[in-house]
Design a protein around this motif. Structure first.
Motif, short mmCIF file in Angstrom:
data_model
loop_
_atom_site.label_atom_id
_atom_site.label_comp_id
_atom_site.label_asym_id
_atom_site.label_seq_id
_atom_site.Cartn_x
_atom_site.Cartn_y
_atom_site.Cartn_z
N HIS A 164 -1.90 3.05 -11.03
CA HIS A 164 -1.78 3.56 -9.67
C HIS A 164 -2.50 4.90 -9.49
N ASP A 165 -2.53 5.72 -10.52
CA ASP A 165 -3.17 7.03 -10.41
C ASP A 165 -3.96 7.33 -11.69
N PRO A 167 -6.22 4.74 -9.12
CA PRO A 167 -6.14 3.29 -8.89
C PRO A 167 -7.18 2.54 -9.72
N ASN A 223 -6.19 -3.77 -0.91
CA ASN A 223 -5.32 -2.60 -0.81
C ASN A 223 -5.45 -1.85 0.52
#
Length: 321
Positions: A164-165, A167, A223
């Protein structure tokens, strides 16, 4: 150029067509020449390194030649995006068509032709840019066409998120084998970090062309991310308008010119051509000037030059009579 325009002020690259031609002049191997041409235009570093290793096994002298030249100067995969995918000098030679017919003109006529042709070129594109803007288009047609084709490819790709970080995604494309007609998969790894150094796609196309590839577009679509933030501003309508914003001022009648008080150029009679007629071309020609696939003008019956089927037919008719 290396002294006055060193990197990173300017990045020096070779035209792949001229580089391959020079390679062929040295080694006289058509198969190796074609292989080097494919290597020069290959975006994947993995494939490029594989082919370089094969060249080393086949011809160590050819490998030394390519290695000394610097792979970042002649190969697309190691260019790091400095040439925007332009592998030849075609981009700098685009005005050849604009100035067509100007060769061998007298210098005054050549200056006039250059001035008026360039003005016409800029006026036409300013009008086109205004039309695109009125139509609500954010991209010039060529860039829009590229994004549209990549979007079509993105629809056939499957996206999986792995982090997620930043992405990070795995993008899978189903392919059909050419030999056994079986399905296979091709994978790419995409990272959409906030910082430019954290943005990448393993296919290398995003870095080289500065436009989102199909893998990036697929990740953005899944997304709900605006893909425009991952494309350089050079490709927008605003940049297109800025490129052709400068205007050329009309030239008034000579009677309205201001009196010139600057330097006076006096021609040197010793520099004039002594012979009449068109001067001989001093252009240096190489193997690229030979048309590829050009026939040797040999007769298909006897294999000799200067003969053809018609001449053999007339000879046979005369023998029969």
């Amino acid at each position: 150029m290396r002294d006055r325009w060193p990197e990173p002020v300017a990045y020096h690259r070779y035209c792949s067509r001229h580089f391959v031609s020079n390679f062929h002049d040295k080694f006289k191997d058509v198969d190796m020449k074609n292989a080097v041409n494919l290597m020069a235009n290959e975006p994947s570093r993995q494939k490029f390194d594989l082919w370089m290793s094969r060249v080393k096994d086949i011809n160590i002298a050819a490998w030394n030649y390519l290695d000394r030249a610097g792979k970042e100067k002649w190969s697309l995969s190691y260019d790091d995006g400095h040439r925007y995918g332009n592998m030849t000098t075609n981009m700098s030679e685009i005005f050849n068509s604009v100035l067509k017919g100007g060769r061998f003109l007298p210098i005054t006529a050549l200056v006039q032709l250059t001035f008026y042709r360039c003005n016409k070129y800029f006026v036409k594109r300013r009008m086109e840019a205004e039309q695109y803007r009125l139509q609500g288009s954010e991209l010039p047609p060529q860039v829009y066409g590229h994004i549209s084709r990549e979007n079509e490819d993105a629809k056939r790709q499957h996206v999986r998120m792995f982090n997620h970080d930043p992405p990070t995604f795995q993008v899978t494309t189903r392919t059909r084998g050419a030999e056994n007609n079986q399905h296979g998969e091709r994978r790419a790894v995409v990272c959409l970090g906030e910082r430019p150094e954290d943005q990448s796609c393993s296919c290398n196309m995003w870095l080289l062309y500065h436009r989102p590839c199909s893998h990036v577009l697929a990740c953005c679509s899944v997304n709900k991310i605006d893909w425009r933030q991952y494309m350089e501003a050079y490709f927008t309508i605003g940049a297109y308008e800025s490129s052709y914003a400068p205007i050329f001022c009309p030239i008034p009648d000579e009677s309205g010119w201001q009196i010139y008080s600057g330097l006076v150029v006096i021609d040197d009679p010793d520099q004039r051509r002594s012979s009449k007629g068109r001067p001989k071309s001093t252009r240096i020609r190489n193997e690229m000037d030979a048309r590829e696939g050009r026939s040797s003008n040999k007769c298909s019956i006897c294999g000799q030059r200067g003969h053809n089927k018609k001449s053999h037919k007339s000879t046979a008719q005369s023998d029969a009579s």
